[in-house]
Design an enzyme around this catalytic site. Structure first.
Site, PDB file in Angstrom:
ATOM      1  N   HIS A  29      -9.256  -3.563  -1.990  1.00 44.07           N
ATOM      2  CA  HIS A  29      -8.133  -2.867  -1.152  1.00 44.07           C
ATOM      3  C   HIS A  29      -8.357  -1.517  -1.287  1.00 44.07           C
ATOM      4  O   HIS A  29      -8.403  -0.726  -0.367  1.00 44.07           O
ATOM      5  CB  HIS A  29      -7.011  -3.182  -1.740  1.00 44.07           C
ATOM      6  CG  HIS A  29      -5.682  -2.463  -1.064  1.00 44.07           C
ATOM      7  ND1 HIS A  29      -4.574  -3.113  -0.507  1.00 44.07           N
ATOM      8  CD2 HIS A  29      -5.395  -1.058  -1.039  1.00 44.07           C
ATOM      9  CE1 HIS A  29      -3.785  -2.012  -0.081  1.00 44.07           C
ATOM     10  NE2 HIS A  29      -4.139  -0.865  -0.363  1.00 44.07           N
ATOM     11  N   GLU A  30      -8.789  -0.953  -2.578  1.00 41.81           N
ATOM     12  CA  GLU A  30      -8.961   0.548  -2.419  1.00 41.81           C
ATOM     13  C   GLU A  30     -10.326   0.915  -1.937  1.00 41.81           C
ATOM     14  O   GLU A  30     -10.264   2.036  -1.265  1.00 41.81           O
ATOM     15  CB  GLU A  30      -9.235   0.892  -4.017  1.00 41.81           C
ATOM     16  CG  GLU A  30      -7.613   0.532  -4.715  1.00 41.81           C
ATOM     17  CD  GLU A  30      -6.586   1.182  -4.065  1.00 41.81           C
ATOM     18  OE1 GLU A  30      -6.337   2.270  -3.585  1.00 41.81           O
ATOM     19  OE2 GLU A  30      -5.375   0.349  -4.056  1.00 41.81           O
ATOM     20  N   CYS A  85       0.900  -1.227  -0.102  1.00 41.59           N
ATOM     21  CA  CYS A  85      -0.088  -0.157  -0.122  1.00 41.59           C
ATOM     22  C   CYS A  85       0.831   1.149  -0.071  1.00 41.59           C
ATOM     23  O   CYS A  85       1.964   1.357   0.714  1.00 41.59           O
ATOM     24  CB  CYS A  85      -1.001   0.031   1.163  1.00 41.59           C
ATOM     25  SG  CYS A  85      -1.829   1.303   1.304  1.00 41.59           S
ATOM     26  N   HIS A 113      -9.949   1.684   1.682  1.00 38.07           N
ATOM     27  CA  HIS A 113      -9.494   3.035   2.205  1.00 38.07           C
ATOM     28  C   HIS A 113     -10.405   4.190   2.487  1.00 38.07           C
ATOM     29  O   HIS A 113     -10.406   4.994   3.327  1.00 38.07           O
ATOM     30  CB  HIS A 113      -8.570   3.695   1.234  1.00 38.07           C
ATOM     31  CG  HIS A 113      -7.187   3.003   1.067  1.00 38.07           C
ATOM     32  ND1 HIS A 113      -6.277   3.347   2.029  1.00 38.07           N
ATOM     33  CD2 HIS A 113      -6.798   2.431   0.234  1.00 38.07           C
ATOM     34  CE1 HIS A 113      -5.225   2.737   1.869  1.00 38.07           C
ATOM     35  NE2 HIS A 113      -5.360   2.165   0.616  1.00 38.07           N
TER      36      HIS A 113
HETATM   37 NI    NI Z   1      -3.798   1.147  -0.393  1.00 38.42          NI
END
Ligand code: NI
Length: 170
Positions: A142-143, A100, A146
């Site tokens: 994953h994105e 990341c 965030h």
């Molecule tokens: Ni990330």
């Protein structure tokens, strides 16, 4: 060309739940996306979420044909995804070493569902609706994490598989 600085793990902004985008097709949104694309390209990322450059909006970009940070990964379509909603289609998971840009120099082994459906909008307000598998599904998860202030170590079950790149390759 505007490469923005990355908000790193530890900064409270990275753990904040981002706000929905309410206005599409605006110069401000276009500028934000251009800055995110420049920043992601500069850092060889495969994805980037707006909170990672300090903008608390539910907007992610991802995609690559060939990525230096994930040389063995398959192609992911270049996408701007706004106000995303993910539905897991298959609870089966697989594991991959993730990195990341907000946690530079480190990797962790993360289990995630392998098959998802996602929905959202592009910068013009057009609907995006897709099914994704494997690496593509992982990048989207994953994105989008965030946007809820979740970083990949928070998804890990065993922190022995979280570490510095140079130590892990030994
Ligand atoms: Ni990330």
């Amino acid at each position: 060309m505007a490469v923005r600085s990355i908000v790193l793990m530890g900064d409270p902004r990275i753990f904040t739940v981002a706000e929905p985008v309410t206005e599409f097709n605006s110069a401000e949104l276009d500028q934000l996306i251009t800055d995110m694309e420049d920043t992601m390209a500069e850092l060889n990322g495969v994805g980037l979420a707006a909170p990672q450059i300090g903008v608390s909006k539910r907007l992610v970009i991802f995609g690559s044909d060939h990525n230096l940070r994930y040389p063995d990964a398959p192609e992911v379509p270049k996408t701007v995804l706004i106000n995303p909603v993910i539905k897991v289609l298959d609870e089966n998971t697989d594991e991959l070493w993730e990195g990341c840009l907000s946690i530079p120099g480190m990797r962790g082994l993360v289990a995630r569902p392998t098959h998802i459906h996602y929905h959202g909008f592009d910068q013009y307000g057009n609907e995006i609706e897709r099914e994704a598998n494997g690496f593509h599904a992982r990048v989207v998860q994953h994105e989008c994490d965030h946007l809820d202030g979740i970083l990949y170590p928070m998804r890990m079950e065993d922190l022995r598989y979280f570490g510095y790149e140079q130590a892990l390759t030994r």
